[in-house]
Design an enzyme around this catalytic site. Structure first.
Site, PDB file in Angstrom:
ATOM      1  N   SER A  54      -5.638  -2.697 -11.843  1.00 32.62           N
ATOM      2  CA  SER A  54      -6.101  -1.340 -11.566  1.00 32.62           C
ATOM      3  C   SER A  54      -4.954  -0.601 -10.895  1.00 32.62           C
ATOM      4  O   SER A  54      -4.037  -1.233 -10.353  1.00 32.62           O
ATOM      5  CB  SER A  54      -7.310  -1.374 -10.619  1.00 32.62           C
ATOM      6  OG  SER A  54      -7.595  -0.094 -10.089  1.00 32.62           O
TER       7      SER A  54
ATOM      8  N   TYR B 167     -11.294  -4.319  -2.886  1.00 30.90           N
ATOM      9  CA  TYR B 167     -10.994  -4.163  -4.312  1.00 30.90           C
ATOM     10  C   TYR B 167      -9.485  -4.099  -4.521  1.00 30.90           C
ATOM     11  O   TYR B 167      -8.946  -4.778  -5.404  1.00 30.90           O
ATOM     12  CB  TYR B 167     -11.666  -2.891  -4.843  1.00 30.90           C
ATOM     13  CG  TYR B 167     -11.464  -2.667  -6.319  1.00 30.90           C
ATOM     14  CD1 TYR B 167     -12.111  -3.463  -7.259  1.00 30.90           C
ATOM     15  CD2 TYR B 167     -10.635  -1.640  -6.782  1.00 30.90           C
ATOM     16  CE1 TYR B 167     -11.932  -3.253  -8.626  1.00 30.90           C
ATOM     17  CE2 TYR B 167     -10.456  -1.420  -8.146  1.00 30.90           C
ATOM     18  CZ  TYR B 167     -11.096  -2.231  -9.062  1.00 30.90           C
ATOM     19  OH  TYR B 167     -10.929  -2.031 -10.409  1.00 30.90           O
TER      20      TYR B 167
END
Length: 249
Positions: free
Chosen positions: A142, A155
């Site tokens: 990501s 995350y």
């Protein structure tokens, strides 16, 4: 030249979003797909669609948190098609929240899926790739694996881990002469179900607005996966950052 045709590609997180779009994209290019995710109904629909159009796809209900599930998915590829050429470790969770919210169950879920799930996939396929001295490991990180964001600390941590794991795997494979290639993909706002699993209300609202404003179709990432897989055997493109032109990520 089409280097994708007849390649056997395993995809985790294949029931929606990037995984689903990639399955269709690679099937169009002539790949044989082995699809894994937790939702059998969605997997069956995707496989049926690919097979109905003359492609080749099989599936298995897979929870990447369980090492045995990843091993079984690789075995399904070998049993169905006789080989494995690539694995796309795409399964992921993003139930973000501030640290102060103490959503520790979500922290652990992200570590289990986003890190351990990738490691389980690597462990399952590596013996085959080492034995045949070829293979391609792709993984979805990501933009949160390139920089840190408030409200997304865990995350970010998991996606930074994916970056490190994949780069080390590439270097070790080069040193060992096993010819295993890697590609790590860093998407920004791309259509998926990630936002749907955010339970912190304030975080959920802000992410929903962000994605509604900027998101691009998952097919855009599928095209990048296809590009990586279509490189000649002597060429490795190890990292791709992709996002909407209009998003200042």
């Amino acid at each position: 030249m089409n280097h994708i045709e007849n390649k056997v590609v395993i995809i985790t997180g294949a029931s929606s979003g990037i995984g689903e779009a990639t399955a269709y994209k690679l099937a169009e290019a002539g790949a044989k797909l082995v699809l894994g995710a937790r939702r059998e109904e969605k997997l069956k629909a995707i496989a049926d669609s690919i097979n109905g159009k003359g492609g080749a796809a099989v599936y298995r209900v897979t929870d990447v948190v369980n090492p045995s599930d990843s091993k079984a998915l690789v075995q399904l590829a070998l049993d169905s098609f006789g080989k494995v050429d690539a694995i796309f470790l795409n399964a992921g969770l993003m139930p973000n929240s501030p640290f102060a919210a103490l959503e520790t169950d979500n922290w652990n879920a992200m570590v289990d899926v986003n890190i351990k799930g990738v490691l389980n996939g690597i462990a399952a396929v590596l013996p085959t790739f080492i034995a045949q001295k070829s293979g391609h490991v792709l993984a979805t990180s990501s933009v949160a694996g390139l920089k840190a964001y408030p409200g997304a600390g865990v995350y970010c941590g998991t996606k930074w881990a994916v970056k490190a794991i994949m780069e080390s795997l590439r270097m070790e494979s080069a040193q060992a002469g096993t010819n295993i290639r890697t590609a790590t993909i860093y998407p920004a706002a791309v259509q998926s179900e990630l936002v749907d699993h955010i339970t912190d209300s304030a975080t959920s609202g802000s992410y929903r607005k962000l994605y509604d404003t900027y998101e691009i179709p998952a097919e855009r990432v599928a095209s990048v996966v296809a590009f990586a897989l279509n490189q000649p055997d002597d060429t490795n493109i190890s990292e791709f950052t992709i996002g909407p032109t209009t998003q200042p990520w």
